[in-house]
Design an enzyme around this catalytic site. Sequence first.
Site, PDB file in Angstrom:
ATOM      1  N   GLU A 160      64.764   5.983 -15.021  1.00 52.87           N
ATOM      2  CA  GLU A 160      64.182   6.084 -16.359  1.00 52.87           C
ATOM      3  C   GLU A 160      65.132   6.578 -17.452  1.00 52.87           C
ATOM      4  O   GLU A 160      64.705   6.764 -18.597  1.00 52.87           O
ATOM      5  CB  GLU A 160      62.932   6.980 -16.338  1.00 52.87           C
ATOM      6  CG  GLU A 160      61.831   6.445 -15.456  1.00 52.87           C
ATOM      7  CD  GLU A 160      60.627   7.348 -15.367  1.00 52.87           C
ATOM      8  OE1 GLU A 160      59.525   6.830 -15.164  1.00 52.87           O
ATOM      9  OE2 GLU A 160      60.799   8.580 -15.501  1.00 52.87           O
ATOM     10  N   GLU A 162      57.486   1.055 -11.610  1.00 45.68           N
ATOM     11  CA  GLU A 162      56.610   2.032 -10.982  1.00 45.68           C
ATOM     12  C   GLU A 162      55.298   2.168 -11.748  1.00 45.68           C
ATOM     13  O   GLU A 162      55.267   2.492 -12.924  1.00 45.68           O
ATOM     14  CB  GLU A 162      57.291   3.399 -10.843  1.00 45.68           C
ATOM     15  CG  GLU A 162      57.905   3.966 -12.098  1.00 45.68           C
ATOM     16  CD  GLU A 162      58.560   5.324 -11.845  1.00 45.68           C
ATOM     17  OE1 GLU A 162      57.932   6.338 -12.203  1.00 45.68           O
ATOM     18  OE2 GLU A 162      59.667   5.346 -11.300  1.00 45.68           O
TER      19      GLU A 162
END
Length: 883
Positions: free
Chosen positions: A495, A561
């Site tokens: 991320e 995700e």
Amino acid sequence: MNKTIKTIILAIAVCTAAAAQSAGSISLPEAGAKTLLNEGWLARRANEIKADGNTLSAQPFNSSGWMKATVPGTVLTTLLNNGIFPPPEVSLNNNLIPDIHETGADFYTFWFVRQFRLDTPLPEGRKLWLNFRGINYRAEIFLNGKRLNPTTHEGMFLRKSYEITPWLKDSNTLAVIVYPPNPYGNPNGGQGGDGRIARNVTMQFTPGWDWIQPVRDRNTGIWDEVSLTVTGDVRVQHPYVSTRVPGIRQTSGKQKEAYLNISAELENTAAAPRSGSLICETNGTRIALPVTLAAGEKRSLSVREIAIANPRLWWPNGIAGDLGKQPLYDLRIWFEAGGRISDSQSLRYGIREISGDKCPVTGGRRFFVNGQPIYITGGNYIASDWLLRLSPERYRAEVRFHAEMNMRMIRIWGGALLERPEFYDACDEYGILVFQDLWGSGDCNGAWNDQTKADSRERRWEYPDNHDLFLASVEDQVKMIRNHPSLALWCGANEWPLAADIDARLRTELFPRLDPGRLFASYSTDTIFTRNTIGGVGDGPYGIQEPEWFFSFRSTPFNPEAGSVGSPEIESMREMMTPDELAQFPRQGRSRSAAWAYHKDLGYGNHLERYGPVDNIETYCRYAQAVNYDQYRSFMEGWASHLWDWYTGILVWKTQNPWTSLRGQMYDWHLDVNASLYGARQGCEPLHAQYNPVSRKAELVNTGLDSHSLTVTAEIFARDGRRLWNKTQEAVAEPNRVAQLFDIPIPQGVEGVYFLKLALKQPDGEISSHIYWPSTREKDFSSLADLPRTHPAISLHLGKEGSSYRGRLSLEAGSAISFFNRIKVWDKTTGRRILPVHYSDNYVTLMPGDKRSVDIEFASELPPSAIEVSVESWTGDRQIATP
């Protein structure tokens, strides 16, 4: 030092006992093989030892006061295995273990000692090497009075090898002092605690995360294998195999040629030149390259490209072949001089080519294997075990669970580790592509302003402290696993990108040099994966959703995700909490108890109460499994309903937990499956008939590469077993397509739950069938309690070969519906579960007259007379079958 820690130190002193002082005998391996030094280690806290490493390893070793050590393992696993602390996975026991932030580094700084003898002398012209595949975090290594590492070992992810020939004796003492990561961070409740653990090149989750509690020693120790190898003067290192599969290939029929490129690094460890041949052998082809190496020279040699006629191609799971039957080739490469092998390496490889682009329709990353677009279903994987109790058997079971869910990719999350080669071996065999993060996460590395973090975002953008060590570790680990066909891509971090200079070096120098054929992305939500055209987020969400949400909410086109619930079954719950803690299960109007919060319960909202009153833990777990099943089937079906229209793939957060957590998992830390696995299995079927609750249509999904002529049948049943409606349609399932078929009506005259059965058939029999339980009462499934009491007739056939059991359980319904039959294998002498077990299906619902066979496979040393299989149904009493 506080009173608790003093008490623990005293307990350690009491629990340690004098160990045998004789050195274990070791057989020397052949060139290219290895002997593991994974037994016979002793350990002791370093500040209890007055001698330094040179003295400790040189003088006669007195084992009095030392404890048996776990190697591979960590300091904490050694303490646990000696009974110093209670199991930290149970209840609030982890709070009884001192955290390194409280104790300081000395508490978890330990010596590890291993004595050994060689059962035969080292042959003339041979050299003996001591190899470490992973030490966390700093270490000094001594043998027989000699310090082996000229500079302090540093870094969790860095292999080291030392020649020990000059210092060998009849009896040898190897001593390693291991220091924890420093800074070790404050476990203050933040993701990665205060974040400072990321100043090291180590795993980041050890100070805690929102799905795990802190690992008290931060996994300090000799955590991976230790081995001895024998070579001549010339070593063969880091062989590299890459395959080229030009064109668009089919899964069957004769194949055009594919191409193989092979290289290896040679090192002459002698003080004089050495001549010989580098020899490569694979698939019936043998190639020899004459070479002369100067004294101390290292050189990389490449073998000419090899053409493979009619290759057996490697495909992802569910595309071609049977489960766990991926075609793999053997390769051996060695250096030979004067008819004697100096060193040798062997490996397996698969012939495939992976490429990709940005899908022009969805904007998401599209993966191609052997020229064909592959729709990605998969899961996020943290680590096999939070304390690094790793094994090939556990890896294989976990990877197989993913394959049994019909998943095609596992993402190794960046806050953990790069898994061991045995993990990738299993992925190779089961056709699971690997999305491999390196060691970084936005939570620690400055993605957000976070009040739990000790340093500013700007400081965290520069983590870790030692950039050269990070890059050296990447280079080493890339060389370790790059030959695996399952390895699909590299990703810098989770991320958020790594430090700018590290990211640039990885992108422009390291990966182009070491592994040019694979994709590299800077971070998991990089625009290389997704073009965000709808104003949404790069990943997530993570909580429970209404089933229709998955069909109607347009998420990120390739989502790395997104997750939901995943509470385990009752047996695992009983092994992770006390009866009093279990009685405090979450319910409406009651706050979450300490134990449930400690084990990171995510919460089901009011989804459990939709099935009826939740008045005990047994009911809680039973309802949770029904919700788990429906949640993950809807999850995967909803994404598949927009195949290549909205989405190119989805990776569930998460498919597993490395400790006893109460969220996001298809199987638990004990390796027991729950209904999430079988709901996901249904929703991920490559050839699948499904119900869209938004359009109220039957859909036909084919994520494979072959076309199929099928018969689709749909039936609706009342709770009393009467068939209320049915429809049959012939259809062609085109490859990589989802087709709308026909409307599914809401039956008239039904109040509450009814059942929808969808089945796919070919002339030679049924392919699959699925049962849904919609309700005419909105979000109310309590009428399941009105089902007639019944249970299926069962029979079991089970055979044993060695320690492997394989068999089949047959279930047959009578005239009533048999709902949600859960199958479980037991040791009837102890009443405990046998784990892990692989079931071809579970949580099976049968309409009147239905028959279903479930294949069962597990390993056990128990005799057949000690095995029993239970079937527990919502609609009947528990039944037992025996072989």
